[in-house]
Design a protein around this motif. Structure first.
Motif, mmCIF file in Angstrom:
data_model
loop_
_atom_site.group_PDB
_atom_site.id
_atom_site.type_symbol
_atom_site.label_atom_id
_atom_site.label_comp_id
_atom_site.label_asym_id
_atom_site.label_seq_id
_atom_site.Cartn_x
_atom_site.Cartn_y
_atom_site.Cartn_z
ATOM 1 N N ILE A 76 -14.921 5.411 8.071
ATOM 2 C CA ILE A 76 -15.531 5.011 6.802
ATOM 3 C C ILE A 76 -14.962 5.820 5.637
ATOM 4 N N THR A 77 -14.675 7.099 5.861
ATOM 5 C CA THR A 77 -14.118 7.916 4.781
ATOM 6 C C THR A 77 -12.715 7.444 4.409
ATOM 7 N N THR A 78 -11.943 7.027 5.394
ATOM 8 C CA THR A 78 -10.598 6.503 5.126
ATOM 9 C C THR A 78 -10.692 5.171 4.409
ATOM 10 N N TRP A 79 -11.626 4.337 4.834
ATOM 11 C CA TRP A 79 -11.819 3.040 4.175
ATOM 12 C C TRP A 79 -12.187 3.227 2.707
ATOM 13 N N LEU A 80 -13.042 4.217 2.421
ATOM 14 C CA LEU A 80 -13.409 4.487 1.030
ATOM 15 C C LEU A 80 -12.210 4.973 0.227
ATOM 16 N N ARG A 81 -11.352 5.812 0.818
ATOM 17 C CA ARG A 81 -10.123 6.249 0.136
ATOM 18 C C ARG A 81 -9.185 5.069 -0.083
ATOM 19 N N TRP A 82 -9.133 4.147 0.874
ATOM 20 C CA TRP A 82 -8.305 2.944 0.779
ATOM 21 C C TRP A 82 -8.754 2.130 -0.430
ATOM 22 N N ARG A 83 -10.059 1.915 -0.536
ATOM 23 C CA ARG A 83 -10.611 1.176 -1.675
ATOM 24 C C ARG A 83 -10.307 1.894 -2.991
ATOM 25 N N GLU A 84 -10.513 3.203 -3.008
ATOM 26 C CA GLU A 84 -10.287 3.993 -4.214
ATOM 27 C C GLU A 84 -8.827 3.939 -4.653
ATOM 28 N N ALA A 85 -7.904 4.001 -3.697
ATOM 29 C CA ALA A 85 -6.474 3.945 -4.003
ATOM 30 C C ALA A 85 -6.096 2.627 -4.679
ATOM 31 N N LEU A 86 -6.875 1.576 -4.405
ATOM 32 C CA LEU A 86 -6.616 0.267 -4.996
ATOM 33 C C LEU A 86 -7.483 -0.003 -6.224
ATOM 34 N N GLY A 87 -8.221 1.017 -6.663
ATOM 35 C CA GLY A 87 -9.008 0.890 -7.884
ATOM 36 C C GLY A 87 -10.408 0.347 -7.697
ATOM 37 N N LEU A 88 -10.909 0.354 -6.463
ATOM 38 C CA LEU A 88 -12.258 -0.133 -6.181
ATOM 39 C C LEU A 88 -13.198 1.027 -5.926
ATOM 40 N N GLN A 89 -14.456 0.818 -6.207
ATOM 41 C CA GLN A 89 -15.470 1.824 -5.926
ATOM 42 C C GLN A 89 -16.146 1.495 -4.596
#
Length: 84
Positions: free
Chosen positions: A51-64
């Motif tokens: 889940i922490t990696t998924w959140l970083r993935w989203r953040e890297a693409l500009g999503l919260q």
């Protein structure tokens, strides 16, 4: 089944955003500090990231995050919905 469909939709969205931003899998993997092979496996549905990696993935693409990250009840609810 519902969680699988939700995850497939999320992955398709993230893959589409990555491509729209002109990022290669290798470029995004470098931002996430993971391997390109690992990112590939997430994008094709072979594996799900932590889940922490998924959140970083989203953040890297500009999503919260899809919840208030300080609210642990929302995090647990989301995790439960994605694992059933």
């Amino acid at each position: 089944m519902r969680a699988e469909i939700a995850w497939e939709h999320e992955v398709a969205r993230l893959r589409s955003l990555r491509k729209a931003q002109g990022l290669t899998q290798m470029g995004l993997a470098e931002l996430l500090e993971c391997s390109q092979a690992g990112l590939y496996e997430w994008e094709v549905g072979k594996r799900q990231p932590r889940i922490t990696t998924w959140l970083r993935w989203r953040e890297a693409l500009g999503l919260q995050a899809p919840w208030d990250t300080s609210n642990t009840d929302q995090q647990q609810c989301w995790r439960k919905s994605m694992s059933t």
